[in-house]
Design a protein around this motif. Structure first.
Motif, PDB file in Angstrom:
ATOM      1  N   LEU A  27       0.816  -1.208   0.000  1.00  0.00           N
ATOM      2  CA  LEU A  27       0.000   0.000   0.000  1.00  0.00           C
ATOM      3  C   LEU A  27       0.854   1.264   0.000  1.00  0.00           C
ATOM      4  CD1 LEU A  27      -2.860  -1.025   2.443  1.00  0.00           C
ATOM      5  CD2 LEU A  27      -2.776  -1.204  -0.046  1.00  0.00           C
ATOM      6  N   LEU A  28       2.092   1.158   0.466  1.00  0.00           N
ATOM      7  CA  LEU A  28       3.025   2.287   0.477  1.00  0.00           C
ATOM      8  C   LEU A  28       2.455   3.500   1.205  1.00  0.00           C
ATOM      9  CD1 LEU A  28       4.352   1.913  -3.173  1.00  0.00           C
ATOM     10  CD2 LEU A  28       5.342   0.967  -1.081  1.00  0.00           C
ATOM     11  N   ILE A  29       1.906   3.256   2.372  1.00  0.00           N
ATOM     12  CA  ILE A  29       1.364   4.319   3.217  1.00  0.00           C
ATOM     13  C   ILE A  29       2.330   4.543   4.368  1.00  0.00           C
ATOM     14  CG2 ILE A  29      -0.517   4.986   4.746  1.00  0.00           C
ATOM     15  CD1 ILE A  29      -2.378   3.335   2.949  1.00  0.00           C
ATOM     16  N   ALA A  30       2.900   5.751   4.427  1.00  0.00           N
ATOM     17  CA  ALA A  30       3.910   6.036   5.442  1.00  0.00           C
ATOM     18  C   ALA A  30       3.599   7.279   6.275  1.00  0.00           C
ATOM     19  CB  ALA A  30       5.278   6.195   4.775  1.00  0.00           C
ATOM     20  N   SER A  31       2.519   7.969   5.949  1.00  0.00           N
ATOM     21  CA  SER A  31       2.211   9.209   6.666  1.00  0.00           C
ATOM     22  C   SER A  31       0.708   9.447   6.676  1.00  0.00           C
ATOM     23  CB  SER A  31       2.911  10.390   5.987  1.00  0.00           C
ATOM     24  OG  SER A  31       2.326  10.614   4.700  1.00  0.00           O
ATOM     25  N   ARG A  32       0.303  10.414   7.452  1.00  0.00           N
ATOM     26  CA  ARG A  32      -1.119  10.783   7.477  1.00  0.00           C
ATOM     27  C   ARG A  32      -1.555  11.320   6.123  1.00  0.00           C
ATOM     28  NH1 ARG A  32      -2.436  12.523  13.583  1.00  0.00           N
ATOM     29  NH2 ARG A  32      -0.856  11.206  14.494  1.00  0.00           N
ATOM     30  N   ARG A  33      -0.653  12.003   5.444  1.00  0.00           N
ATOM     31  CA  ARG A  33      -0.952  12.505   4.100  1.00  0.00           C
ATOM     32  C   ARG A  33      -1.219  11.332   3.156  1.00  0.00           C
ATOM     33  NH1 ARG A  33       3.247  16.187   1.035  1.00  0.00           N
ATOM     34  NH2 ARG A  33       1.950  17.900   1.710  1.00  0.00           N
ATOM     35  N   ASP A  34      -0.405  10.271   3.270  1.00  0.00           N
ATOM     36  CA  ASP A  34      -0.605   9.076   2.448  1.00  0.00           C
ATOM     37  C   ASP A  34      -1.967   8.444   2.735  1.00  0.00           C
ATOM     38  OD1 ASP A  34       1.938   9.425   1.367  1.00  0.00           O
ATOM     39  OD2 ASP A  34       2.852   7.857   2.608  1.00  0.00           O
ATOM     40  N   VAL A  35      -2.354   8.398   4.003  1.00  0.00           N
ATOM     41  CA  VAL A  35      -3.660   7.848   4.381  1.00  0.00           C
ATOM     42  C   VAL A  35      -4.765   8.691   3.745  1.00  0.00           C
ATOM     43  CG1 VAL A  35      -5.278   7.439   6.275  1.00  0.00           C
ATOM     44  CG2 VAL A  35      -2.858   6.826   6.533  1.00  0.00           C
ATOM     45  N   LYS A  36      -4.643   9.999   3.851  1.00  0.00           N
ATOM     46  CA  LYS A  36      -5.645  10.905   3.279  1.00  0.00           C
ATOM     47  C   LYS A  36      -5.761  10.684   1.769  1.00  0.00           C
ATOM     48  CE  LYS A  36      -6.832  15.784   2.888  1.00  0.00           C
ATOM     49  NZ  LYS A  36      -6.435  17.156   3.189  1.00  0.00           N
ATOM     50  N   ASN A  37      -4.625  10.583   1.093  1.00  0.00           N
ATOM     51  CA  ASN A  37      -4.626  10.367  -0.352  1.00  0.00           C
ATOM     52  C   ASN A  37      -5.223   9.006  -0.715  1.00  0.00           C
ATOM     53  OD1 ASN A  37      -3.487  12.876  -0.856  1.00  0.00           O
ATOM     54  ND2 ASN A  37      -1.407  12.084  -0.939  1.00  0.00           N
ATOM     55  N   PHE A  38      -4.894   7.989   0.064  1.00  0.00           N
ATOM     56  CA  PHE A  38      -5.424   6.648  -0.158  1.00  0.00           C
ATOM     57  C   PHE A  38      -6.946   6.651  -0.038  1.00  0.00           C
ATOM     58  CE2 PHE A  38      -6.873   2.556   1.518  1.00  0.00           C
ATOM     59  CZ  PHE A  38      -6.357   1.674   0.590  1.00  0.00           C
ATOM     60  N   LEU A  39      -7.462   7.240   1.031  1.00  0.00           N
ATOM     61  CA  LEU A  39      -8.903   7.289   1.242  1.00  0.00           C
ATOM     62  C   LEU A  39      -9.606   8.120   0.170  1.00  0.00           C
ATOM     63  CD1 LEU A  39      -8.995   7.648   5.128  1.00  0.00           C
ATOM     64  CD2 LEU A  39      -9.466   5.601   3.748  1.00  0.00           C
ATOM     65  N   SER A  40      -8.967   9.198  -0.248  1.00  0.00           N
ATOM     66  CA  SER A  40      -9.519  10.035  -1.309  1.00  0.00           C
ATOM     67  C   SER A  40      -9.605   9.257  -2.622  1.00  0.00           C
ATOM     68  CB  SER A  40      -8.652  11.284  -1.490  1.00  0.00           C
ATOM     69  OG  SER A  40      -9.108  12.052  -2.567  1.00  0.00           O
ATOM     70  N   LYS A  41      -8.565   8.510  -2.930  1.00  0.00           N
ATOM     71  CA  LYS A  41      -8.545   7.708  -4.154  1.00  0.00           C
ATOM     72  C   LYS A  41      -9.605   6.605  -4.091  1.00  0.00           C
ATOM     73  CE  LYS A  41      -5.269   5.461  -7.221  1.00  0.00           C
ATOM     74  NZ  LYS A  41      -3.862   5.062  -7.411  1.00  0.00           N
ATOM     75  N   MET A  42      -9.770   5.975  -2.924  1.00  0.00           N
ATOM     76  CA  MET A  42     -10.801   4.950  -2.757  1.00  0.00           C
ATOM     77  C   MET A  42     -12.183   5.542  -3.044  1.00  0.00           C
ATOM     78  SD  MET A  42      -9.631   1.889  -1.795  1.00  0.00           S
ATOM     79  CE  MET A  42     -11.028   1.150  -0.955  1.00  0.00           C
TER      80      MET A  42
END
Length: 76
Positions: free
Chosen positions: A15-30
């Protein structure tokens, strides 16, 4: 993330999630893709590998996941 499939065996994805920003981007993309979360496909059970700088960080993560009711610890 690892999902066990009865025919294919373990299916893995980074998933390559390493930060809160990555989480936000992941959820936005979902949301943008209207993608179903993997938990719907797996009945909720799947595995994530988490890398942490120290034991304290790991314990904090486990505590929060437990509080959210999404932690199922495997025998280690």
């Amino acid at each position: 993330m690892i999902v066990e499939h009865p025919v294919y065996g373990p299916l893995k994805a980074d998933l390559l999630i390493a930060s809160r920003r990555d989480v936000k981007n992941f959820l936005s993309k979902m949301q943008k893709c209207e993608a179903a979360p993997i938990s719907l496909v797996t009945g909720g059970l799947h595995v994530h590998t988490v890398r942490v700088p120290d034991e304290e960080a790991l314990e904090a993560i486990k505590e929060e996941l437990g509080r959210l009711g999404v932690l199922e610890e495997a025998g280690m």
